[in-house]
Scaffold this motif. Sequence first.
Motif, PDB file in Angstrom:
ATOM      1  N   ARG A  23     -12.984   3.928   5.291  1.00 22.12           N
ATOM      2  CA  ARG A  23     -12.477   5.082   6.008  1.00 22.12           C
ATOM      3  C   ARG A  23     -13.368   5.415   7.202  1.00 22.12           C
ATOM      4  NH1 ARG A  23      -8.937   3.862   3.353  1.00 22.12           N
ATOM      5  NH2 ARG A  23      -7.701   5.020   1.816  1.00 22.12           N
ATOM      6  N   ASN A  24     -12.749   5.509   8.387  1.00 21.55           N
ATOM      7  CA  ASN A  24     -13.415   5.999   9.606  1.00 21.55           C
ATOM      8  C   ASN A  24     -14.731   5.282   9.867  1.00 21.55           C
ATOM      9  OD1 ASN A  24     -12.358   8.826   7.986  1.00 21.55           O
ATOM     10  ND2 ASN A  24     -11.423   8.276   9.935  1.00 21.55           N
ATOM     11  N   VAL A  38     -12.462   2.420  11.954  1.00 16.95           N
ATOM     12  CA  VAL A  38     -11.736   1.398  11.181  1.00 16.95           C
ATOM     13  C   VAL A  38     -11.436   1.935   9.782  1.00 16.95           C
ATOM     14  CG1 VAL A  38     -11.890  -0.891  10.114  1.00 16.95           C
ATOM     15  CG2 VAL A  38     -12.689  -0.534  12.469  1.00 16.95           C
ATOM     16  N   SER A  39     -10.169   1.908   9.385  1.00 15.31           N
ATOM     17  CA  SER A  39      -9.754   2.379   8.060  1.00 15.31           C
ATOM     18  C   SER A  39      -8.700   1.445   7.488  1.00 15.31           C
ATOM     19  CB  SER A  39      -9.174   3.800   8.132  1.00 15.31           C
ATOM     20  OG  SER A  39     -10.131   4.743   8.562  1.00 15.31           O
ATOM     21  N   PHE A  40      -8.908   0.990   6.263  1.00 14.39           N
ATOM     22  CA  PHE A  40      -7.883   0.239   5.539  1.00 14.39           C
ATOM     23  C   PHE A  40      -8.305   0.113   4.076  1.00 14.39           C
ATOM     24  CE2 PHE A  40     -10.743  -3.013   7.219  1.00 14.39           C
ATOM     25  CZ  PHE A  40     -10.919  -3.897   6.157  1.00 14.39           C
ATOM     26  N   ASP A  41      -7.368  -0.281   3.230  1.00 13.09           N
ATOM     27  CA  ASP A  41      -7.616  -0.469   1.801  1.00 13.09           C
ATOM     28  C   ASP A  41      -7.468  -1.938   1.438  1.00 13.09           C
ATOM     29  OD1 ASP A  41      -7.871   2.314   1.297  1.00 13.09           O
ATOM     30  OD2 ASP A  41      -5.690   2.498   1.225  1.00 13.09           O
ATOM     31  N   ASP A  72     -21.557   4.358  10.073  1.00 14.34           N
ATOM     32  CA  ASP A  72     -21.082   5.704   9.778  1.00 14.34           C
ATOM     33  C   ASP A  72     -19.660   5.585   9.264  1.00 14.34           C
ATOM     34  OD1 ASP A  72     -23.311   7.383  10.580  1.00 14.34           O
ATOM     35  OD2 ASP A  72     -22.877   6.680  12.607  1.00 14.34           O
ATOM     36  N   GLY A  73     -19.298   6.460   8.356  1.00 10.89           N
ATOM     37  CA  GLY A  73     -17.984   6.390   7.736  1.00 10.89           C
ATOM     38  C   GLY A  73     -18.130   6.199   6.239  1.00 10.89           C
ATOM     39  N   ASN A 227      -9.561  -5.451  16.776  1.00  9.00           N
ATOM     40  CA  ASN A 227     -10.237  -5.781  18.025  1.00  9.00           C
ATOM     41  C   ASN A 227     -11.096  -4.566  18.355  1.00  9.00           C
ATOM     42  OD1 ASN A 227     -11.146  -6.728  20.446  1.00  9.00           O
ATOM     43  ND2 ASN A 227      -9.136  -7.425  21.166  1.00  9.00           N
ATOM     44  N   ARG A 228     -12.200  -4.489  17.617  1.00  7.39           N
ATOM     45  CA  ARG A 228     -13.120  -3.345  17.611  1.00  7.39           C
ATOM     46  C   ARG A 228     -12.561  -2.137  16.851  1.00  7.39           C
ATOM     47  NH1 ARG A 228     -17.562  -4.331  20.621  1.00  7.39           N
ATOM     48  NH2 ARG A 228     -17.414  -6.041  22.111  1.00  7.39           N
ATOM     49  N   ARG A 229     -11.275  -1.974  16.857  1.00  5.15           N
ATOM     50  CA  ARG A 229     -10.605  -0.976  16.028  1.00  5.15           C
ATOM     51  C   ARG A 229      -9.381  -1.635  15.420  1.00  5.15           C
ATOM     52  NH1 ARG A 229      -9.064   3.945  19.421  1.00  5.15           N
ATOM     53  NH2 ARG A 229     -11.107   3.560  20.377  1.00  5.15           N
ATOM     54  N   VAL A 230      -8.740  -0.983  14.476  1.00  3.89           N
ATOM     55  CA  VAL A 230      -7.545  -1.555  13.853  1.00  3.89           C
ATOM     56  C   VAL A 230      -6.385  -1.481  14.839  1.00  3.89           C
ATOM     57  CG1 VAL A 230      -5.859  -1.345  11.991  1.00  3.89           C
ATOM     58  CG2 VAL A 230      -8.294  -0.997  11.510  1.00  3.89           C
ATOM     59  N   VAL A 231      -5.851  -2.651  15.190  1.00  8.33           N
ATOM     60  CA  VAL A 231      -4.690  -2.719  16.081  1.00  8.33           C
ATOM     61  C   VAL A 231      -3.410  -2.480  15.285  1.00  8.33           C
ATOM     62  CG1 VAL A 231      -3.372  -4.187  17.663  1.00  8.33           C
ATOM     63  CG2 VAL A 231      -5.880  -4.306  17.629  1.00  8.33           C
TER      64      VAL A 231
END
Length: 265
Positions: A23-24, A38-41, A72-73, A227-231
């Motif tokens: 998360r985050n 970035v957040s995913f399960d 962080d996150g 790509n650095r963050r979730v696309v």
Amino acid sequence: MRLNRRSKKACACSLDDCSLEIRNLDVTLNRIRILEDVSFDVRCGEVTAVIGPNGAGKSTLLKAILGVIPYDGCIHFCHRKSHGGGAPRIGYIPQQLNFDRSMPLKVFELFSMASPGARPSFSGVPSPIREKAATALASVKAEHLLDKRVGGLSGGEIQRVLFALAINPLPNILIMDEPISGVDVSGEALIYELIRKMRGNIEMSVIIVSHDLSMVTSYTDHVVCINRRVVCQGAADDILTPKNIEETFGSYIGMYRHHASHDVD
């Protein structure tokens, strides 16, 4: 179980079943932002693929999950009751193993070094450890490597040994960074078959970083494009569209293999 103490928010399981929850997630190294929000399960019983171009932060993401870099996150593993408490067991298969090939170290001694209460190999390897090593290698059809010198193995043979080490004993989280790197065609087929067998194992979360989009389509349950963050993220058939692939990879798309049904030209 929280995997790192640097967290902006409290970690808590939002899902009812076993999972790895991210998360985050932000990672900044040498004042350079590598990953952002970035957040995913990653659900147990599923294989989650992380794909993206070179420099997208894929290896950084794995290092954060492994707890070897600050972030962080929140990264949180939600146990099943059968797991018990404590930190999760993590199996890790790196893209390559950097070591001194002149070392007179044999494969069974490598397993001994990875065993609890390991002692110097010159003092002898107990028979039970040697037997466990042989069984683990047999699971990846590599039992013939037991007495081979590690420095004399090919890249594909080393990957098989690393695979055997990572899944014995079975981890709660298995992380694979380009597991077919340096592997020949027969070894590639074997590793894909092992990945297929892992699907549905409700005791384990699997994360795989891969450039092979045909493998991602065929062998994974969930895909996270970064790509650095979730696309984007979701089932491979739903998100591996020409638009999403172009948005994720941009001008790097020619470097990636893709033999799925989607036309990305």
